[in-house]
Design a protein around this motif. Structure first.
Motif, mmCIF file in Angstrom:
data_model
loop_
_atom_site.group_PDB
_atom_site.id
_atom_site.type_symbol
_atom_site.label_atom_id
_atom_site.label_comp_id
_atom_site.label_asym_id
_atom_site.label_seq_id
_atom_site.Cartn_x
_atom_site.Cartn_y
_atom_site.Cartn_z
ATOM 1 N N ARG A 565 38.650 34.155 -40.761
ATOM 2 C CA ARG A 565 39.601 34.271 -40.884
ATOM 3 C C ARG A 565 39.119 36.025 -41.638
ATOM 4 N N VAL A 601 34.375 29.318 -40.953
ATOM 5 C CA VAL A 601 35.124 29.002 -41.365
ATOM 6 C C VAL A 601 34.561 27.706 -42.150
ATOM 7 N N SER A 603 37.556 25.119 -44.074
ATOM 8 C CA SER A 603 38.665 25.021 -44.253
ATOM 9 C C SER A 603 39.037 23.899 -45.221
ATOM 10 N N GLN A 605 36.270 24.112 -48.291
ATOM 11 C CA GLN A 605 36.856 24.754 -49.604
ATOM 12 C C GLN A 605 37.396 26.129 -49.400
ATOM 13 N N ASN A 606 38.031 26.495 -48.210
ATOM 14 C CA ASN A 606 38.627 28.059 -48.111
ATOM 15 C C ASN A 606 37.647 29.409 -48.338
ATOM 16 N N THR A 607 36.562 29.242 -47.953
ATOM 17 C CA THR A 607 36.038 30.381 -47.729
ATOM 18 C C THR A 607 35.703 30.627 -46.404
ATOM 19 N N GLN A 608 35.528 31.845 -46.173
ATOM 20 C CA GLN A 608 34.849 32.079 -44.934
ATOM 21 C C GLN A 608 32.934 32.314 -45.063
ATOM 22 N N PRO A 676 35.560 34.014 -50.591
ATOM 23 C CA PRO A 676 36.452 32.773 -50.411
ATOM 24 C C PRO A 676 37.796 33.818 -49.572
ATOM 25 N N ILE A 677 38.602 33.345 -49.576
ATOM 26 C CA ILE A 677 39.986 33.388 -48.623
ATOM 27 C C ILE A 677 41.318 33.585 -49.464
#
Length: 678
Positions: A565, A601, A603, A605-608, A676-677
């Motif tokens: 992402r 990804v 999901s 932790q919403n991190t790449q 961080p995304i």
């Protein structure tokens, strides 16, 4: 005759005890005053035997009773402190003088004016209450030795409750009941074995240890009841003094008021809490000697090592030592979440899971608003004490740690510690323990934050030295650039092989362009400040870095795109970070090894994630903790500056990400970059 037998038996029993005490060569003021009190009791009991001295007058009865109480009060005054060297040291204390003042005044008053016997009755009531109060203080200060002091407390407590009842009744009816006086000898005689048991148990006097406050309110209620009885005695004396008598109306009023008072004390939580805090703050010794504890903590912290991990561990163990606990964890709070930076755990399950991390985040948020220390065990029982705090009770029941102690910095939570008693005794988080732990955490937090600030200053000094060195580098780069310009100018005039020369020109122009950019970054701050973050797909950035900057060195990295992402970053900065980490992996891996760059990804932790994995020589855990991210610390000698990994970590943290490193010697390393995304 019946009373003479009781007093005679009591005299013989206490005389035997006195002889035993005189045969023991035990030093100490308390021991000598115990001998004095026992001897006084022998004389008091003997003087009340009518067979020897004839009928007992009221004045003589009151005088010997006051002398007996005076001796026991002096003994108890010597038991509430440890550093008495002589009787003079006991007597010169203002507290001792206040304790003895009523008795001394009652003994001296008949020589100056004619006193009503009723005033002597009141004096003896006061002396009995004094003994009861002092017994309570001694019992609380006994701590773990309470079992040894308990027989002494029962002996003097029961005797003085009887004295209190005797003279309270005498105050109301204006005379001493003969039955009470006749029974006293037997009561003292039957209670005397308790005194012997206590003497056999107690090996020293004046113990300065923990004061148990769990029973402060309950035992103090006895004083409330005693105060009520005292008021009744005074009212009875006043009614009798004016020639009246107790009426049914007055009795009903006093009974109803007494029940109302006791109901208020027992049922009002706020009222009980206020009484408890007032009593413990103003009438009892502190649980901790703050001066001693402060010196101990300071000495412990100053013995810590110079490395950051040693400082973290010293801070955590200093906090544990302050409350005599043996297990704990120290966490630091950052933009990317909480990170465990020190462990001192004896627990079998010291690791924490995602649910517990979520609970800790709630505690951090709650403490950030008020700076409170939180007792999670108490929360399970009394959650209303922490208004607004909502925790998962099932998770809390599995939580191994009791105390949550925040470290504040600029009104924000810098970090926190969680402590567990383990096999030790748990502390109760009352007002004094809270004040004490706040002081300790303030010192530990300041110590750790001062170390971190010193590290930043040291790093800035290193960068200042690096900037001085950069001036020489700039000079050399300018010389190289001038030489390249000269080569280009001459080459354009001497072309023999057009194709070859054209390729050479293209390479030189590219080199020139990069050198000019380096010069601008070194000489012009605005180049750095004007860099713009924009949305990027990291796969294209990584592919460009591998093809243009890492393909000339073996092994060539392989890119694996699992899931991707877009992220908002500075493309040039990220490219430099990736280049440094991939280049380090290539240098640590043999030509026939493997380097994989994996994109995925997280999901949750919403991190790449970018994983740079190699099969190289690996690193030891101590190297990762102590040296890997330390600027200017390099293993490459003059070939490296030692700022690649440091630069990568600081950049990721500045955008709310993090860099995690795992490695095993002989098997390879894995650098995981969390972007961080947005």
């Amino acid at each position: 005759m019946v009373s003479d037998l009781g007093y005679g038996l009591n005299s013989l029993a206490h005389l035997a005890l006195l002889l035993l005490l005189l045969t023991v060569r035990k030093p100490g003021v308390a021991k000598h005053l115990l001998v004095l009190a026992t001897a006084t009791t022998v004389i008091w009991s003997t003087s009340l035997i009518t067979l020897f001295f004839g009928p007992i007058s009221l004045s003589w009865l009151l005088t010997v009773d006051i002398v007996k109480q005076l001796a026991w009060l002096l003994f108890l005054a010597s038991c509430i402190q440890t550093n008495f060297q002589s009787l003079h040291h006991v007597l010169r204390r203002p507290t001792t003088l206040m304790i003895l003042a009523p008795a001394c005044f009652a003994l001296a008053s008949p020589y100056f004016f004619a006193a009503n016997p009723a005033w002597s009755f009141l004096t003896l009531i006061v002396l009995s209450l004094e003994v009861l109060v002092l017994l309570e203080v001694v019992y609380r200060q006994a701590g773990r030795e309470q079992w040894a002091f308990k027989p002494l407390i029962i002996y003097l407590g029961a005797a003085n409750v009887f004295e209190f009842v005797t003279y309270a009744n005498a105050t109301m009816v204006n005379q001493v009941e003969v039955g009470y006086i006749a029974a006293r000898g037997y009561i003292y005689f039957l209670l005397m074995p308790l005194l012997v048991i206590s003497i056999r148990r107690i090996h020293h006097w004046g113990i300065d240890i923990f004061i148990s406050r769990d029973v402060v309110l309950h035992s103090s209620l006895l004083l409330v009841a005693g105060g009520y009885l005292f008021v009744m005695a005074v009212i009875g004396y006043a009614i009798n003094f004016v020639g009246g008598s107790w009426g049914a109306t007055v009795q009903i009023i006093l009974v109803v008021m007494s029940f109302a008072l006791l109901a208020t004390v027992f049922l009002s939580n706020a009222f009980r809490t206020k009484i408890k805090i007032f009593i413990t703050k103003h009438f009892f010794a502190n649980q901790y000697d703050y001066r001693v504890e402060w010196v101990k903590l300071t000495k412990w912290l100053t013995r810590s090592g110079e490395s950051t991990s040693d400082v973290y561990h010293a801070g955590l163990t200093g906090l544990l030592n302050a409350v005599q606990y043996d297990s704990g964890l120290l966490f630091k709070v950052s933009k990317s979440g909480i990170e465990c930076i020190a462990k001192a755990s004896q627990l079998s399950h010291a690791d924490i899971d995602e649910k517990q991390i979520s609970m800790l985040n709630k505690l951090v948020e709650y403490s950030g608003e008020n700076g409170w220390i939180i007792d999670t065990d108490a929360y399970l029982v009394k959650p209303f004490d922490y208004e607004g705090l909502k925790l998962d009770r099932e998770v809390l029941k599995q939580w191994n740690y009791q105390l949550f102690i925040p470290f504040m910095q600029d009104n924000n939570v810098w970090g926190f510690a969680v402590l567990a008693a383990g096999d030790k005794e748990k502390v109760t988080l009352n007002w004094e323990v809270k004040d004490y732990l706040n002081a300790v955490s303030e010192q530990v937090g300041t110590f750790i934050q001062h170390h971190e600030a010193a590290q930043v200053v040291a790093e800035n000094a290193q960068f200042a030295a690096f900037n001085r060195m950069s001036a020489f580098v700039l000079h050399d780069l300018k010389n190289v650039l001038a030489q390249v310009d000269l080569i280009l100018a001459n080459a354009q005039q001497h072309k023999h092989n057009p194709e070859f020369i054209e390729d050479t020109f293209e390479t030189l122009e590219h080199t020139k362009a990069r050198m000019e950019k380096m010069l601008k970054q070194l000489t012009d701050k605005k180049v750095v400040e004007d860099s713009v973050n924009d949305e990027q797909c990291l796969s294209s950035v990584i592919d460009e870095v591998i093809k243009q900057r890492c393909s000339s060195l073996s092994p060539v990295p392989k890119l694996h795109l699992m899931k991707e992402r877009s992220v908002v970053v500075d493309k040039e900065k990220v490219a430099n970070v990736l280049y440094h980490l991939i280049s380090n992996a290539q240098q640590a891996t043999s030509d026939d090894g493997e380097i994989d760059v994996v994109l995925n990804v997280d999901s949750a932790q919403n991190t790449q994630l970018v994983l740079i994995e190699d099969s190289g020589i690996g690193m030891e855990k101590s190297f990762i903790e102590e040296r890997l991210f330390k600027p200017f610390d390099t293993t490459k000698g003059n070939a490296g500056m030692g700022i690649g990994a440091y630069d990568a970590k600081t950049y990721l943290e500045s955008i709310g990400g993090k860099l995690v490193v795992t490695s095993e010697v002989g098997k390879g390393s894995c650098f995981t970059l969390h972007f961080p995304i947005v």
